[in-house]
Scaffold this motif. Structure first.
Motif, short mmCIF file in Angstrom:
data_model
loop_
_atom_site.label_atom_id
_atom_site.label_comp_id
_atom_site.label_asym_id
_atom_site.label_seq_id
_atom_site.Cartn_x
_atom_site.Cartn_y
_atom_site.Cartn_z
N TRP A 66 0.73 -1.07 0.09
CA TRP A 66 0.03 0.09 -0.01
C TRP A 66 0.90 1.68 -0.03
O TRP A 66 0.64 2.34 -0.88
N THR A 67 2.17 1.07 0.63
CA THR A 67 2.88 2.55 0.35
C THR A 67 3.59 2.87 -0.59
O THR A 67 3.36 4.06 -0.79
N ALA A 68 3.49 1.64 -0.95
CA ALA A 68 3.93 1.58 -2.77
C ALA A 68 3.29 2.00 -3.71
O ALA A 68 3.37 2.92 -4.63
N PHE A 69 2.12 1.35 -3.83
CA PHE A 69 0.31 2.05 -4.27
C PHE A 69 0.36 3.57 -3.90
O PHE A 69 0.52 4.36 -4.76
N LEU A 70 0.30 3.97 -2.53
CA LEU A 70 0.34 5.65 -2.66
C LEU A 70 1.71 6.32 -2.77
O LEU A 70 0.87 7.75 -3.79
N ALA A 71 2.47 6.10 -2.86
CA ALA A 71 3.94 6.11 -2.80
C ALA A 71 2.84 7.12 -5.00
O ALA A 71 4.22 8.34 -5.12
N GLN A 72 2.50 6.57 -5.89
CA GLN A 72 2.91 6.24 -6.63
C GLN A 72 1.65 7.76 -7.37
O GLN A 72 1.46 8.20 -8.21
N ARG A 73 0.76 7.50 -6.36
CA ARG A 73 0.06 8.13 -6.45
C ARG A 73 -0.23 9.61 -5.38
O ARG A 73 -1.60 10.02 -4.43
N GLY A 74 0.69 10.28 -4.90
CA GLY A 74 0.62 12.09 -4.62
C GLY A 74 1.41 11.54 -3.43
O GLY A 74 2.09 13.13 -2.89
N PHE A 75 1.82 10.37 -2.71
CA PHE A 75 2.31 10.85 -1.56
C PHE A 75 4.13 9.98 -1.95
O PHE A 75 4.72 8.57 -1.36
N SER A 76 4.86 10.44 -2.56
CA SER A 76 6.39 9.82 -3.37
C SER A 76 7.70 9.60 -2.30
O SER A 76 7.90 9.35 -2.80
N ASP A 77 7.31 10.53 -1.28
CA ASP A 77 8.33 10.45 0.12
C ASP A 77 7.58 8.85 0.61
O ASP A 77 8.79 8.99 1.40
N LEU A 78 6.92 8.50 0.94
CA LEU A 78 7.01 6.82 1.69
C LEU A 78 8.02 5.86 1.45
O LEU A 78 8.06 6.19 -0.81
N GLN A 79 8.22 5.66 1.14
CA GLN A 79 9.05 4.17 1.19
C GLN A 79 8.09 3.39 0.35
O GLN A 79 6.88 2.60 1.33
N PRO A 80 8.51 2.23 -0.66
CA PRO A 80 9.46 2.38 -1.44
C PRO A 80 10.09 3.01 -2.22
O PRO A 80 11.15 3.02 -3.18
N GLY A 81 8.93 4.50 -2.79
CA GLY A 81 9.23 5.14 -3.31
C GLY A 81 8.79 5.04 -4.53
O GLY A 81 7.94 4.37 -4.80
N VAL A 82 8.67 6.40 -5.73
CA VAL A 82 8.35 5.55 -6.91
C VAL A 82 9.17 5.30 -7.57
O VAL A 82 10.15 5.53 -8.02
N TYR A 83 8.76 4.32 -7.99
CA TYR A 83 9.42 3.47 -9.14
C TYR A 83 8.74 3.46 -10.50
O TYR A 83 7.65 3.00 -10.67
N PRO A 84 9.77 2.68 -11.87
CA PRO A 84 9.01 2.73 -12.94
C PRO A 84 7.80 1.29 -13.14
O PRO A 84 6.50 1.94 -13.67
N ASP A 85 8.07 0.38 -12.24
CA ASP A 85 7.71 -1.19 -12.63
C ASP A 85 7.48 -1.68 -11.54
O ASP A 85 8.48 -2.75 -11.65
N TRP A 86 7.02 -1.88 -11.16
CA TRP A 86 6.48 -2.63 -9.48
C TRP A 86 6.61 -3.68 -10.25
O TRP A 86 6.41 -5.02 -8.97
N GLN A 87 6.39 -4.40 -11.25
CA GLN A 87 5.91 -5.60 -11.82
C GLN A 87 7.34 -5.95 -11.98
O GLN A 87 6.86 -7.26 -12.55
N ASP A 88 8.09 -5.62 -11.86
CA ASP A 88 9.48 -6.47 -12.20
C ASP A 88 9.85 -8.06 -11.92
O ASP A 88 10.24 -7.96 -10.41
N THR A 89 10.21 -8.52 -11.81
CA THR A 89 9.60 -10.04 -11.45
C THR A 89 11.16 -10.37 -11.56
O THR A 89 11.14 -12.26 -10.50
N ARG A 90 12.02 -9.91 -11.76
CA ARG A 90 13.54 -10.82 -11.65
C ARG A 90 14.19 -10.30 -10.54
O ARG A 90 14.20 -9.16 -9.23
N THR A 91 14.34 -11.58 -9.59
CA THR A 91 14.59 -11.25 -8.33
C THR A 91 16.10 -11.29 -8.19
O THR A 91 16.57 -11.01 -7.01
#
Length: 652
Positions: A66-91
């Protein structure tokens, strides 16, 4: 008609017509309502970089969703921050390292424990979760509140409450308890079947299917992101959701010890084995605002900097229902469920339009006759109105509104407020130049609190109470001033002065959870903080901190952030500490007595369990428990003998 169809209307007028038609046809509106919150991350908790390989990190992992979800929606300082692709599945990706570090940090902040680090179990308890969440939210405390609601001996939250939270612009962590069947002895020898909690889990609720409206709706199923469903195969689980039907389930429930209580939980019928019950929820609650445009006093718009219901609302500024041609006089928000109350001057008296926001359902109710001001007594769930020469309180439940009390104050009412800390209704009177503080049932003689020397109110005025300090904020638009006042219990004392020419056009004053003061005028939000942002008694200065900066507001605006959901925290008794994955929860006493640790086989593990619980006595209530391998209620040499006599036996 679906919510998205209603919100596609491009004006408040057309929206009101659409809603009016829906109300007129009645049963035609009671269709299936399927909702899915899109693009919710699904971070795995099982990862090599976490303590215990993340087996006990379901709460930090779901919080990170949820913090990642909200970081993309105006709360950019929440961890883990804004990232272009949350669906990157490479370990081995950079994202994997970011998320592993974030989950580890959240686990530290929440004091998450795992076997080998603590004797209190595996997981995150309520108190530690709240402490950690306060650190995670950080500077967003004015714009992002939270709620913790957990089962108690006399209370069990229902799944419908979780649905309403999501529909109210919140994101929800659903707490699931794993329960096993067991029996406690009875005098007749038959035994009483009970369910005993022996583990739990946390998931991110992101969808549901319901039938009907408001209090009459039937919840058919829910869906959620599960942090434990892929067991470390990737950083995420490919944005996949798990669905399960919901049904009420009544039973005698035991958490820990020998006490058990009869209650009804909602059961997930397609998930987690036979008895997966909803025990409660945590939620993050982004603030929103209701505003009446200065040029269109019969319209109401909702401003959501964080667009949580993204499938339904494509624009952060969206029209809500109002009566065309009728001036909006005041607005109120129920802080617990975010229901909205719109007071309009109708043709047959003042009209209160209410939204049951799980389905965006609006209904007009003639509750008052000459009302001018609204407030919400949140501790008592009471709507308070200054109605002509009366103060009136009502409990609003769906389409009904029962009047509780009324009283005639000694002078005309010019502003209305509620002191949550003291549980007092406040009325402000310009002619008498004082505030009256009333008991919540309006009984007895009100406490008189005269304005401090040198303050003569002219008006228009407004009143708010600081959730941070309990101080009163009095707006006098005539002078463009807000007077911060300390309530000593018997009198009011000045605490500096907020003065700004723009406040001459303001109609409302609000105090955020941090103590910052908000008002709206000239189309913008005006925010003021004390010097140093914490030094009570210091001077005030204008600041620009809120996520609401940049949005256009009318002078009549109310903010949900004025009411912190911290006031609605419900702690469980006892606190949960066993929130682990269904296939990994620790041993428990089974109905196969020689299996002292409940792992399904009689071996050295049972000897260890017995030694760890040596001389435990379950007999005060004639119960058995872990380590009691012969069911006599005592853990001693007889249990060792029972284990040896059944060595390597496998239990069903």
């Amino acid at each position: 008609m679906l919510i998205r169809d209603l919100l596609n209307a491009r004006s408040a007028h057309s929206l009101s017509i659409a809603l009016g038609a829906c109300l007129a046809v009645g049963p035609l509106c009671e269709a299936q309502n399927t909702f899915e919150l899109l693009d919710v991350p699904d971070f795995d908790q099982i990862r090599a970089g976490l303590g215990g390989t993340g087996n006990c990190h379901c709460v930090p992992a779901t919080t990170c969703d949820w913090t990642a979800f909200l970081a993309q929606r105006g709360f950019s300082d929440l961890q883990p921050g804004v990232y272009p692709d949350w669906q990157d599945t490479r370990t081995d990706s950079a994202l994997d390292m970011v998320i592993t570090d974030t989950l580890g940090n959240f686990g530290v902040l929440m004091s998450t424990v795992w076997p080998g680090t603590s004797t209190t179990g595996c997981g995150t308890n309520n108190t530690n979760f709240e402490t950690g969440l306060q650190s995670i939210i950080g500077d967003y405390e004015d714009d992002l509140n939270y709620t913790i609601v957990r089962a108690r001996e006399d209370f069990t939250p229902r799944a419908s409450e979780l649905v309403r939270k999501v529909a109210s612009n919140s994101v929800v962590i659903q707490i699931i308890g794993w329960y096993r069947e067991t029996t406690v002895p009875t005098f007749d020898g038959r035994g009483l079947p009970i369910l005993e909690r022996n583990g739990g889990h946390a998931v991110a609720l992101n969808g549901w299917n319901v039938s009907g409206f408001c209090g009459d709706f039937s919840l058919d199923s829910v869906q959620f992101r599960d942090p434990g469903d892929s067991f470390g195969s990737s950083t995420q689980s490919l944005f996949s959701s798990i669905s399960s039907g919901i049904e009420p389930f009544s039973a005698f429930i035991r958490w820990t010890g020998n006490s058990f209580y009869e209650r009804t939980h909602d059961r997930l019928v397609d998930y987690g084995g036979r008895f997966a019950l909803i025990d409660g929820f945590y939620s993050l609650d982004p603030a929103f605002a209701l505003s009446v445009p200065d040029a269109d006093p019969d319209e109401v718009f909702q401003v959501r900097p964080a667009i949580v219901m993204s499938e339904f609302i494509a624009d952060p500024v969206s029209a809500i229902a109002s009566q065309p041609g009728e001036e909006v006089i005041d607005l109120a928000i129920d802080p617990l469920n975010s229901n909205v109350y719109v007071l309009q001057n109708g043709f047959a008296g003042d009209i209160l339009a209410r939204t049951c926001r799980a389905e965006e359902f609006y209904e007009a109710m003639e509750l008052f006759e000459e009302a001018k001001h609204l407030a919400f007594a949140r501790n008592l769930d009471l709507l308070v109105a200054a109605d002509g020469d009366l103060i009136r309180t009502r409990v609003v439940d769906q389409s009904e509104a029962q009047e509780i009390n009324r009283v005639t104050p000694p002078a005309p009412i010019d502003a209305l407020g509620y002191d949550n800390a003291l549980d007092r209704i406040l009325t402000l009177h310009i002619g008498a130049n004082l505030i009256l503080s009333w008991a919540p049932d309006l009984s007895g003689v009100p406490l008189e609190l005269p304005m401090p020397a040198g303050i003569e109110l002219v008006g228009p005025v407004a009143l708010a109470v600081s959730p941070a300090t309990g101080d009163y904020m009095v707006l006098d638009a005539e002078f463009g001033r807000i007077y911060p006042l300390i309530n000593t219990g018997e009198s009011l004392a000045t605490e500096g002065l907020i003065e700004d020419a723009n406040l001459r056009n303001a109609r409302k004053v609000h105090v955020a959870p941090s103590g910052n003061v908000w008002s709206t005028a000239g189309g913008q939000i005006l925010e003021f903080a004390q010097d140093g942002f914490a030094d009570r008694g210091a001077g005030w200065q204008q600041v620009s901190q809120s996520v609401f900066q940049g949005y256009e507001f009318g002078a009549l605006t109310v903010f949900s952030a004025n009411h912190s959901n911290i006031d609605h925290v419900v702690e469980s008794t006892p606190p949960y500490t066993e929130n682990v994955l269904p296939d990994e929860f620790p041993g428990f006493k089974t109905d196969c007595p020689p299996d002292a640790n409940g792992d399904g086989v009689v071996n050295f593990g049972d000897i260890t369990e017995i030694l760890g619980l040596w001389l435990t006595d379950y007999t005060p209530e004639a119960l058995t428990g872990p380590g009691d391998a012969n069911d006599d209620g005592l853990v001693n040499f007889n249990d060792v003998t029972s284990v040896l006599a059944n060595w390597l036996m496998e239990c069903p």
